[in-house]
Motif scaffolding. Structure first.
Motif, mmCIF file in Angstrom:
data_model
loop_
_atom_site.group_PDB
_atom_site.id
_atom_site.type_symbol
_atom_site.label_atom_id
_atom_site.label_comp_id
_atom_site.label_asym_id
_atom_site.label_seq_id
_atom_site.Cartn_x
_atom_site.Cartn_y
_atom_site.Cartn_z
ATOM 1 N N ARG A 413 0.832 -1.212 0.000
ATOM 2 C CA ARG A 413 0.000 0.000 0.000
ATOM 3 C C ARG A 413 0.859 1.251 0.000
ATOM 4 N N GLN A 416 2.452 1.821 -3.427
ATOM 5 C CA GLN A 416 1.474 2.358 -4.370
ATOM 6 C C GLN A 416 1.207 3.830 -4.108
ATOM 7 N N GLN A 419 4.094 5.893 -5.399
ATOM 8 C CA GLN A 419 4.051 5.990 -6.851
ATOM 9 C C GLN A 419 3.013 7.010 -7.298
ATOM 10 N N GLU A 420 1.860 7.055 -6.631
ATOM 11 C CA GLU A 420 0.843 8.044 -6.969
ATOM 12 C C GLU A 420 1.329 9.456 -6.668
#
Length: 547
Positions: A413, A416, A419-420
């Motif tokens: 999580r 991710q 990366q966002e």
């Protein structure tokens, strides 16, 4: 071109009768005055002559080598050459001359075409016993057939077994139904299915593949015929529905497009039983589950079984099928991709397709249930996050396994989220080039990995207690769960366990359940995807139908 023309015996050196007939007197005279060779050919022949003269020590130019034509080759060699050509090229070849047309009546040519293009092998012997040649099977006449504008050029030029194929009213059995050979998924709401259409004996048969009876996941697949198309009749082929218990009866097949067709039964009374719906249900239950309703004590399971019978019975007279492909394989895949049978609690055994997509692997449902319908990705494996299982003593503790998996879940999580954030920071600027992760020797590493002991944690339920007691590798993954009717779907963390080349499992943490998957040991023809892009598009299509 002049060399090729003389080799075939139909070019300028001998005169092409068809072209001369279409020419006028002036064009014919001009063609006759043209030199028999072109400058490039003369240069090649001159070079060859010089080499021959130099090797012999003589200055005199040797006589030109004799020119050979295909027509001068022995028939046995011509049969071998023609048999290696695609079947759709043979009609044009038959129009060249009478000798070629006579040679193309040799059954050896058409036997090879049937074998290579349609997978018909030993079944051809059965056809020959009945007096039907391989040429009849490949190029069977069907009189009084009107071609629509949508009929492809490939279909219209197929050679008929009689004279030169100049009439468009002759089609072929195999060519007409060539688009339905392969694997298909029937549109039966959330339940789906697996249909394999093959040339089988004297028929083209659609076999519906069914999982073994629950919970025997390692047992072979079951199958039953749904329809068949006759190959031995001299008139247009007969389509028969095989559903029900009263024998074959009249049916119909409509090819909607290349990747979709439908079947219809014209005599649905053959599906009914004298004992009414109750007898039909009990017969279906024995075939589908291998037991009677009295043997099933779980009330919820009885409801699911009755619901499936009522729903699927609505499709016994008309069905639509959509093509599916087997997943492409790569040497670096963790294991060989393909079809697997898996346990799904009260829903019984279902068929999934395991495929690899770079950093991830996915198991897509081919058959489904009211909670997670066919076409959905039931399990997704993160191949970048491997899980080290604790020793057997600690593995028996569900809380210990849950702690390890949830730590990896939180790590994924956070990655991710980072990366966002990077994507948001780079808005307005040139986006950074993402490094593509390439798996290397992943499949070889799985084979070299030493097996470790494995046992299900206490409290985790399994439909099949006969699961493997050793595993090779484990990865973090997520499983798709939902309420009835595919409502409120969500992905929950779990553990993917690789047992061996043909078996894997998945522990659903939130459900505290274990699913065991075993490879479908069957060979399917005409099921390979034409490209990786076509396979990805197929996955999107079957998923969108039930989303």
């Amino acid at each position: 071109m002049a060399v090729c023309a003389r080799l075939c015996g139909v070019g300028p050196s001998r005169g092409c009768r068809r072209r001369q007939q279409r020419r006028g007197p002036a064009e014919t005279a001009a063609a006759d005055s043209e030199p028999d060779t072109d400058p490039e050919e003369e240069r090649i022949e001159a070079g060859a002559a010089a080499l021959c003269g130099g090797g012999s020590g003589r200055s005199a130019s040797p006589s030109p080598p004799p020119r050979c034509s295909l027509l001068e080759l022995p028939p046995e060699l011509l049969v071998e050459i023609f048999a290696s050509l695609p079947g759709t090229d043979l009609p044009s070849l038959a129009q060249v001359c009478t000798k070629f047309r006579h040679i193309l009546h040799t059954d050896t040519i058409w036997r090879r075409r049937c074998r290579e293009e349609y997978g018909v092998c030993e079944n051809l012997r059965k056809l020959e016993i009945t007096g039907v040649s391989c040429r009849d099977v490949y190029a069977k006449p069907q009189e009084d057939v009107r071609l629509s504008k949508e009929v492809s050029r490939e279909t219209r030029v197929v050679m008929s077994p009689g004279n030169v194929p100049s009439l468009p009213s002759r089609l072929t059995v195999l060519h007409r139904y060539r688009h339905i050979l392969g694997l298909w998924q029937p549109d039966i709401g959330p339940y789906g299915g697996l249909l394999n259409v093959v040339v089988d004996g004297l028929f083209i048969i659609g076999w519906m593949y069914l999982p073994p009876h629950d919970p025997h996941v390692d047992d072979p697949m079951r199958f039953k015929p749904l329809f068949r198309i006759h190959l031995t009749e001299r008139k247009s082929p007969t389509v028969e529905c095989m559903y029900g218990h009263r024998g074959p009866h009249n049916g119909h097949i409509q090819i909607v497009k290349k990747d979709e067709f439908s079947t219809k039964c014209n005599q649905t009374d053959h599906h009914r039983m004298s004992g009414g719906r109750q007898e039909e249900f009990r017969t279906w239950l024995r075939e589908e589950w291998g037991r009677t309703l009295e043997d099933i004590f779980h009330e919820h399971m009885q409801e699911l079984i009755l619901m499936k019978f009522i729903y699927t019975s609505q499709y016994d007279n008309c069905l639509t099928y959509r093509r599916i492909y087997l997943p492409p394989s790569h040497p670096d895949d963790l294991i060989r991709p393909g079809l697997f049978k898996g346990t799904y609690g009260s829903h019984g055994l279902e068929i999934v397709m395991l495929s690899f997509h770079g950093k991830h692997a996915r198991a897509t449902k081919i058959t489904g249930d009211p909670n997670i319908p066919a076409g959905q990705q039931t399990v997704e494996i993160d191949l970048m996050h491997r899980i080290q299982l604790p020793n057997v003593e600690n593995l028996c503790n569900f809380n210990e396994l849950s702690r390890i998996v949830l730590e990896v879940h939180e790590q994924v999580r956070q990655e991710q989220q980072q990366q966002e954030d990077r994507i948001e920071d780079s808005e307005g600027a040139r986006p950074p080039t993402e490094k593509v992760w390439e798996p290397r020797d992943r499949g070889a590493a799985a084979l070299k990995e030493q097996p470790v002991q494995f046992v299900l944690p206490v409290g985790v339920t399994s439909r099949n207690e006969d699961y493997p007691r050793t595993c090779r590798m484990c990865f973090y993954g997520t499983g798709l769960i939902a309420d009835h009717g595919f409502t409120s779907p969500e992905r929950t963390p779990g553990v993917f366990i690789l047992f061996d080349e043909d078996r894997f499992g998945f522990i659903w943490l939130e459900l505290k359940s274990f699913s065991l998957y075993s490879r479908v040991q069957a060979t399917f023809r005409n099921a390979d995807a034409p490209s990786p892009q076509a396979f990805e598009e197929m996955l999107k299509n079957i998923q969108s139908l039930t989303s």
